[in-house]
Design a protein around this motif. Structure first.
Motif, PDB file in Angstrom:
ATOM      1  N   ASP A   1     -10.097   9.050  -9.762  1.00 40.72           N
ATOM      2  CA  ASP A   1      -9.028   9.300  -8.802  1.00 40.72           C
ATOM      3  C   ASP A   1      -8.099   8.080  -8.736  1.00 40.72           C
ATOM      4  OD1 ASP A   1      -9.997   7.339  -7.001  1.00 40.72           O
ATOM      5  OD2 ASP A   1     -11.227   8.795  -5.933  1.00 40.72           O
ATOM      6  N   PRO A   2      -6.924   8.226  -8.077  1.00 41.40           N
ATOM      7  CA  PRO A   2      -5.945   7.122  -8.061  1.00 41.40           C
ATOM      8  C   PRO A   2      -6.480   5.813  -7.493  1.00 41.40           C
ATOM      9  CG  PRO A   2      -4.895   9.167  -7.386  1.00 41.40           C
ATOM     10  CD  PRO A   2      -6.361   9.451  -7.480  1.00 41.40           C
ATOM     11  N   VAL A   3      -7.409   5.879  -6.535  1.00 42.05           N
ATOM     12  CA  VAL A   3      -7.968   4.651  -5.980  1.00 42.05           C
ATOM     13  C   VAL A   3      -8.920   3.997  -6.973  1.00 42.05           C
ATOM     14  CG1 VAL A   3      -9.451   3.693  -4.173  1.00 42.05           C
ATOM     15  CG2 VAL A   3      -7.692   5.370  -3.586  1.00 42.05           C
ATOM     16  N   GLU A   4      -9.769   4.798  -7.595  1.00 40.19           N
ATOM     17  CA  GLU A   4     -10.784   4.244  -8.483  1.00 40.19           C
ATOM     18  C   GLU A   4     -10.164   3.628  -9.741  1.00 40.19           C
ATOM     19  OE1 GLU A   4     -14.342   2.824  -9.366  1.00 40.19           O
ATOM     20  OE2 GLU A   4     -13.806   3.886  -7.514  1.00 40.19           O
ATOM     21  N   ILE A   5      -9.132   4.254 -10.315  1.00 36.26           N
ATOM     22  CA  ILE A   5      -8.505   3.693 -11.511  1.00 36.26           C
ATOM     23  C   ILE A   5      -7.865   2.345 -11.198  1.00 36.26           C
ATOM     24  CG2 ILE A   5      -6.283   4.882 -11.208  1.00 36.26           C
ATOM     25  CD1 ILE A   5      -8.039   4.128 -14.554  1.00 36.26           C
ATOM     26  N   ARG A   6      -7.383   2.196  -9.976  1.00 38.61           N
ATOM     27  CA  ARG A   6      -6.801   0.909  -9.566  1.00 38.61           C
ATOM     28  C   ARG A   6      -7.893  -0.120  -9.287  1.00 38.61           C
ATOM     29  NH1 ARG A   6      -3.332   4.739  -8.974  1.00 38.61           N
ATOM     30  NH2 ARG A   6      -1.100   4.274  -9.218  1.00 38.61           N
ATOM     31  N   ARG A   7      -9.007   0.334  -8.727  1.00 36.56           N
ATOM     32  CA  ARG A   7     -10.109  -0.595  -8.475  1.00 36.56           C
ATOM     33  C   ARG A   7     -10.638  -1.163  -9.805  1.00 36.56           C
ATOM     34  NH1 ARG A   7     -13.042   2.498  -5.517  1.00 36.56           N
ATOM     35  NH2 ARG A   7     -12.612   1.562  -3.479  1.00 36.56           N
ATOM     36  N   VAL A   8     -10.678  -0.337 -10.816  1.00 37.49           N
ATOM     37  CA  VAL A   8     -11.159  -0.764 -12.129  1.00 37.49           C
ATOM     38  C   VAL A   8     -10.262  -1.832 -12.733  1.00 37.49           C
ATOM     39  CG1 VAL A   8     -11.474   0.002 -14.519  1.00 37.49           C
ATOM     40  CG2 VAL A   8     -12.397   1.370 -12.639  1.00 37.49           C
ATOM     41  N   ASN A   9      -8.944  -1.710 -12.511  1.00 35.52           N
ATOM     42  CA  ASN A   9      -7.985  -2.559 -13.223  1.00 35.52           C
ATOM     43  C   ASN A   9      -7.338  -3.658 -12.376  1.00 35.52           C
ATOM     44  OD1 ASN A   9      -7.620  -1.359 -16.061  1.00 35.52           O
ATOM     45  ND2 ASN A   9      -7.547   0.453 -14.737  1.00 35.52           N
ATOM     46  N   MET A  10      -7.636  -3.712 -11.096  1.00 37.27           N
ATOM     47  CA  MET A  10      -6.956  -4.641 -10.207  1.00 37.27           C
ATOM     48  C   MET A  10      -7.290  -6.100 -10.537  1.00 37.27           C
ATOM     49  SD  MET A  10      -4.864  -4.517  -7.534  1.00 37.27           S
ATOM     50  CE  MET A  10      -5.128  -2.919  -6.739  1.00 37.27           C
ATOM     51  N   LEU A  11      -6.265  -6.953 -10.491  1.00 36.86           N
ATOM     52  CA  LEU A  11      -6.485  -8.392 -10.600  1.00 36.86           C
ATOM     53  C   LEU A  11      -7.369  -8.864  -9.446  1.00 36.86           C
ATOM     54  CD1 LEU A  11      -2.832  -9.522 -11.395  1.00 36.86           C
ATOM     55  CD2 LEU A  11      -4.763  -9.718 -12.986  1.00 36.86           C
ATOM     56  N   ARG A  12      -8.273  -9.796  -9.760  1.00 34.83           N
ATOM     57  CA  ARG A  12      -9.164 -10.345  -8.736  1.00 34.83           C
ATOM     58  C   ARG A  12      -9.519 -11.780  -9.123  1.00 34.83           C
ATOM     59  NH1 ARG A  12     -12.986  -5.586  -9.159  1.00 34.83           N
ATOM     60  NH2 ARG A  12     -11.124  -4.682 -10.074  1.00 34.83           N
ATOM     61  N   THR A  13     -10.285 -12.453  -8.302  1.00 33.54           N
ATOM     62  CA  THR A  13     -10.681 -13.822  -8.615  1.00 33.54           C
ATOM     63  C   THR A  13     -11.361 -13.859  -9.981  1.00 33.54           C
ATOM     64  OG1 THR A  13     -10.986 -14.312  -6.276  1.00 33.54           O
ATOM     65  CG2 THR A  13     -12.002 -15.821  -7.842  1.00 33.54           C
ATOM     66  N   GLY A  14     -10.872 -14.761 -10.841  1.00 32.33           N
ATOM     67  CA  GLY A  14     -11.400 -14.850 -12.200  1.00 32.33           C
ATOM     68  C   GLY A  14     -10.581 -14.090 -13.221  1.00 32.33           C
ATOM     69  N   SER A  15      -9.668 -13.247 -12.763  1.00 33.88           N
ATOM     70  CA  SER A  15      -8.798 -12.513 -13.685  1.00 33.88           C
ATOM     71  C   SER A  15      -7.717 -13.433 -14.228  1.00 33.88           C
ATOM     72  CB  SER A  15      -8.134 -11.335 -12.966  1.00 33.88           C
ATOM     73  OG  SER A  15      -9.072 -10.386 -12.538  1.00 33.88           O
ATOM     74  N   ARG A  16      -7.111 -12.997 -15.329  1.00 30.69           N
ATOM     75  CA  ARG A  16      -5.938 -13.683 -15.864  1.00 30.69           C
ATOM     76  C   ARG A  16      -4.733 -12.758 -15.786  1.00 30.69           C
ATOM     77  NH1 ARG A  16      -6.441 -18.581 -18.083  1.00 30.69           N
ATOM     78  NH2 ARG A  16      -8.537 -19.325 -18.623  1.00 30.69           N
ATOM     79  N   THR A  17      -3.621 -13.303 -15.331  1.00 28.85           N
ATOM     80  CA  THR A  17      -2.388 -12.525 -15.227  1.00 28.85           C
ATOM     81  C   THR A  17      -1.812 -12.296 -16.626  1.00 28.85           C
ATOM     82  OG1 THR A  17      -0.931 -14.448 -15.049  1.00 28.85           O
ATOM     83  CG2 THR A  17      -1.914 -13.614 -13.005  1.00 28.85           C
ATOM     84  N   LEU A  18      -0.703 -11.560 -16.668  1.00 33.98           N
ATOM     85  CA  LEU A  18      -0.065 -11.262 -17.945  1.00 33.98           C
ATOM     86  C   LEU A  18       0.337 -12.528 -18.686  1.00 33.98           C
ATOM     87  CD1 LEU A  18       1.110  -9.257 -19.943  1.00 33.98           C
ATOM     88  CD2 LEU A  18       3.104  -8.997 -18.461  1.00 33.98           C
ATOM     89  N   THR A  19       0.699 -13.579 -17.957  1.00 39.37           N
ATOM     90  CA  THR A  19       1.083 -14.835 -18.597  1.00 39.37           C
ATOM     91  C   THR A  19      -0.100 -15.806 -18.673  1.00 39.37           C
ATOM     92  OG1 THR A  19       1.943 -15.564 -16.447  1.00 39.37           O
ATOM     93  CG2 THR A  19       3.525 -14.669 -18.019  1.00 39.37           C
ATOM     94  N   ARG A  20      -1.325 -15.258 -18.513  1.00 35.09           N
ATOM     95  CA  ARG A  20      -2.592 -15.970 -18.728  1.00 35.09           C
ATOM     96  C   ARG A  20      -2.912 -16.999 -17.659  1.00 35.09           C
ATOM     97  NH1 ARG A  20      -4.375 -12.307 -20.151  1.00 35.09           N
ATOM     98  NH2 ARG A  20      -6.225 -13.244 -21.088  1.00 35.09           N
ATOM     99  N   GLN A  21      -2.322 -16.861 -16.503  1.00 38.22           N
ATOM    100  CA  GLN A  21      -2.721 -17.719 -15.384  1.00 38.22           C
ATOM    101  C   GLN A  21      -4.079 -17.257 -14.867  1.00 38.22           C
ATOM    102  OE1 GLN A  21      -0.179 -17.611 -11.962  1.00 38.22           O
ATOM    103  NE2 GLN A  21      -1.473 -18.964 -10.751  1.00 38.22           N
ATOM    104  N   LEU A  22      -5.018 -18.200 -14.738  1.00 35.54           N
ATOM    105  CA  LEU A  22      -6.328 -17.892 -14.194  1.00 35.54           C
ATOM    106  C   LEU A  22      -6.260 -17.870 -12.671  1.00 35.54           C
ATOM    107  CD1 LEU A  22      -9.406 -17.486 -14.626  1.00 35.54           C
ATOM    108  CD2 LEU A  22      -9.622 -20.000 -14.497  1.00 35.54           C
ATOM    109  N   LEU A  23      -6.669 -16.770 -12.071  1.00 34.59           N
ATOM    110  CA  LEU A  23      -6.649 -16.644 -10.613  1.00 34.59           C
ATOM    111  C   LEU A  23      -7.935 -17.237 -10.057  1.00 34.59           C
ATOM    112  CD1 LEU A  23      -5.176 -13.041 -10.161  1.00 34.59           C
ATOM    113  CD2 LEU A  23      -3.982 -15.238 -10.112  1.00 34.59           C
TER     114      LEU A  23
END
Length: 365
Positions: free
Chosen positions: A317-339
């Motif tokens: 569902d729309p919530v779950e697909i976003r939960r799977v892909n959402m940026l979170r602590t430890g993620s890297r942004t499109l320009t490779r910034q580590l969150l």
């Protein structure tokens, strides 16, 4: 116009003593048209009169002889045009690239892929009060009192136009009122400053709604082409993005908007293999400039529905697909910034989900 009683003077580009063009990122916009107009609404002359009624009547007396030239209004066509050049340097003002990972290989390995193409429209800021200001001399200092979002930038441009030391130009920011980005660029400031400089008298100007719609900057219209690839769990593994932004006849904030759109093209989602090409393109339309979101609202009109489509293909569902892909602590942004701290997106998503479920439960009861 000069023969009409009450008219003080009529200003054209020939009356500008200093620089002829301005711009926050690219100084390509004439203070007043210098031999060519590139869009309907480009200022050609300014009538200074004793009162507004006389000024508007005299403005109607001004005759401008135009030689029609070939024009281009569509940014895709402008990119491909070899004949119609809005500016001598060509119609593509800037090309921004973002490359992360191997998109072709990842797309080939994707369990599901989806493509979406979108077009967004120009949007006017439409603040309740139109652009207005007054200019006057305070000793040897030229004062411009105006609603704005960019006093320091405007001070520099007025000084350049009048070939005056910046120390002799003062910008007073009136109550800004509505703005949303639209009042960060010049509107009436240079007209009233030039009028005051030439006449030695206070000059004021307030645009009508029609003048504001014709002349003020707009939100950039975009042409967008997105392709997403994901694994069976719905996790994005590849993204191919092409963005074309129509900056109109002059640059304004166009390069900045497309740069921001390129580096935030995936919104709050993570993808290890991404290719983004963002183009800012000249056309013979009204100038596009700064507006809230700075490219983000345009890209989301394509990326968010496409993510929903990926979710449906993976049974999420729309919530779950976003939960799977959402940026979170430890993620890297499109320009490779580590969150290193939470981005807040996942928390916001889950709070909204909980509130919606609570309200749904109340309705069922």
């Amino acid at each position: 116009a000069l023969s009409r009683p009450g008219v003080v003077t009529v200003l054209t580009a020939d009356d500008v003593p200093g620089a002829k063009t301005y711009g926050i990122l690219t100084k390509d916009t004439p203070f007043l048209a210098t031999g060519k107009v590139r869009y309907a609404g480009e200022p050609v002359a300014v009538v200074i009169a004793e009162d507004e009624r006389v000024a508007r009547a005299a403005a109607a007396d001004v005759n401008v002889t135009y030689e029609p030239l070939p024009a281009v209004f569509d940014p895709v066509e402008a990119m491909e045009s070899d004949t119609v050049k809005v500016h001598d340097g060509g119609n593509v003002l800037r090309h921004v690239k973002v490359r992360v990972g191997d998109v072709d290989e990842a797309m080939a390995q994707a369990a599901v892929t989806a493509n979406r193409q979108c077009v967004t429209q120009a949007v006017d800021h439409a603040y309740i009060e139109p652009e207005a200001g007054i200019a006057y001399w305070d000793g040897d200092v030229l004062v411009v009192h105006t609603c704005s979002q960019g006093t320091h930038y405007m001070r520099g441009e007025v000084a350049r136009m009048l070939n005056m030391p910046i120390s002799r130009v003062r910008i007073i920011q009136a109550t800004t009122g509505g703005a949303f980005g639209g009042k960060i660029d010049l509107s009436v400031q240079h007209f009233i400053a030039l009028g005051c400089y030439k006449t030695g008298r206070p000059v004021r100007m307030a645009w009508t709604r029609e003048e504001s719609l014709r002349t003020s900057t707009k939100r950039h219209p975009f042409v967008l082409d997105y392709t997403f690839g994901a694994d069976r769990s719905g996790k994005l593994i590849a993204a191919q993005v092409k963005l074309i932004g129509n900056t109109g006849a002059y640059a304004s904030f166009g390069p900045g908007v497309l740069n921001r759109a390129a580096i935030t093209a995936l919104g709050p989602y993570e993808c290890p293999n991404t290719s983004v090409d963002a183009y800012v393109v000249y056309t013979n339309t009204a100038i596009s400039g700064a507006m809230r979101g700075f490219g983000g609202p345009q890209t989301s009109t394509c990326s968010e529905p496409l993510l929903d489509e990926i979710g449906r293909m993976c049974g999420l569902d729309p919530v779950e697909i976003r939960r799977v892909n959402m940026l979170r602590t430890g993620s890297r942004t499109l320009t490779r910034q580590l969150l290193t701290a939470a981005s807040g997106g996942l928390e916001a998503l889950e709070r909204v989900e909980a509130e919606v479920r609570r309200r749904d439960a109340e309705v069922r009861r």
